[in-house]
Design a protein around this motif. Sequence first.
Motif, mmCIF file in Angstrom:
data_model
loop_
_atom_site.group_PDB
_atom_site.id
_atom_site.type_symbol
_atom_site.label_atom_id
_atom_site.label_comp_id
_atom_site.label_asym_id
_atom_site.label_seq_id
_atom_site.Cartn_x
_atom_site.Cartn_y
_atom_site.Cartn_z
ATOM 1 N N GLY A 103 -9.035 -6.357 -4.316
ATOM 2 C CA GLY A 103 -9.506 -5.745 -3.093
ATOM 3 C C GLY A 103 -8.832 -6.233 -1.840
ATOM 4 O O GLY A 103 -9.212 -5.840 -0.737
ATOM 5 N N GLN A 104 -7.798 -7.075 -1.971
ATOM 6 C CA GLN A 104 -7.082 -7.598 -0.806
ATOM 7 C C GLN A 104 -5.650 -7.069 -0.784
ATOM 8 O O GLN A 104 -5.036 -6.860 -1.823
ATOM 9 N N GLY A 141 0.829 -1.193 0.000
ATOM 10 C CA GLY A 141 0.000 0.000 0.000
ATOM 11 C C GLY A 141 0.866 1.246 0.000
ATOM 12 O O GLY A 141 2.101 1.179 0.001
ATOM 13 N N THR A 142 0.227 2.395 0.003
ATOM 14 C CA THR A 142 0.947 3.671 -0.102
ATOM 15 C C THR A 142 1.498 4.106 1.249
ATOM 16 O O THR A 142 0.808 4.025 2.269
ATOM 17 N N ASP A 161 -13.156 -2.300 2.111
ATOM 18 C CA ASP A 161 -14.083 -2.157 3.223
ATOM 19 C C ASP A 161 -13.368 -2.558 4.509
ATOM 20 O O ASP A 161 -12.154 -2.786 4.505
ATOM 21 N N THR A 162 -14.095 -2.639 5.609
ATOM 22 C CA THR A 162 -13.472 -2.891 6.914
ATOM 23 C C THR A 162 -13.675 -4.315 7.409
ATOM 24 O O THR A 162 -13.391 -4.608 8.562
ATOM 25 N N ARG A 163 -14.168 -5.227 6.570
ATOM 26 C CA ARG A 163 -14.362 -6.600 7.020
ATOM 27 C C ARG A 163 -13.017 -7.246 7.354
ATOM 28 O O ARG A 163 -12.019 -7.032 6.665
ATOM 29 N N LYS A 164 -13.010 -8.077 8.409
ATOM 30 C CA LYS A 164 -11.788 -8.713 8.878
ATOM 31 C C LYS A 164 -11.882 -10.240 8.832
ATOM 32 O O LYS A 164 -11.042 -10.928 9.402
ATOM 33 N N ASP A 165 -12.892 -10.773 8.136
ATOM 34 C CA ASP A 165 -13.097 -12.219 8.144
ATOM 35 C C ASP A 165 -12.884 -12.850 6.773
ATOM 36 O O ASP A 165 -13.363 -13.945 6.507
#
Length: 208
Positions: free
Chosen positions: A162-163, A122-123, A187-191
């Motif tokens: 998206g990962q 990522g940045t 998004d903020t999903r962690k699963d």
Amino acid sequence: SGDRVAIVVNHTADTPPPAGLPVGGVQVLSLPDLAPIRAATTPPLLPWFDHANIWEAVDLDAETGRLLLGFGDGRLRVVESDGSDALSLSTGAPIMAGDVPIHASIGWGLLHGDRAVFNTSGTHIPWGAASPETRPPSTHPSENTLWAMDMSGERAWSWSGGQEIQGLSLGMDGRHLVVGAGDRTTDTRKDLFGAMVFDLEGAPVRSG
């Protein structure tokens, strides 16, 4: 790789490193006696970085002797056995976003035939900038991407999803690439952690 091993060399002590140690680069040793054969170093990318740093983006091709080196500053090199560059890229190197420099590190990388396969993070804001702890004002155009580059410097293919990419591993068949799928960037999903499998023509084969 055959009868040789390539290791990353870093130095964190306050005292100077031993003379000739390839700090910030790679040392190639023979097996099994671990005698030094050759080394590859790269100058720091000033003014943003005061030293070169490699994390896990290193590979050695047993047949050609080529070394792959991927740096935290966003650069990637493939070095021939004679020390010349087969490939030199600045894929994730710092660019300016307004008044703030941003970059994307090279985290993992490997050689596959005449291609270098690697990822960008990522940045980030370089640690040598005035405020490296602040949030980047925009994304680096090369961030969070899987790249396959020919030795000519041409892009064979790339993939971004998206990962957050978290590691690369080449399968025993020499064809399939397992890519770790970490935090989602959309998004903020962690699963939804998992892995993706690519063929080396760039198409996803399977994910889970």
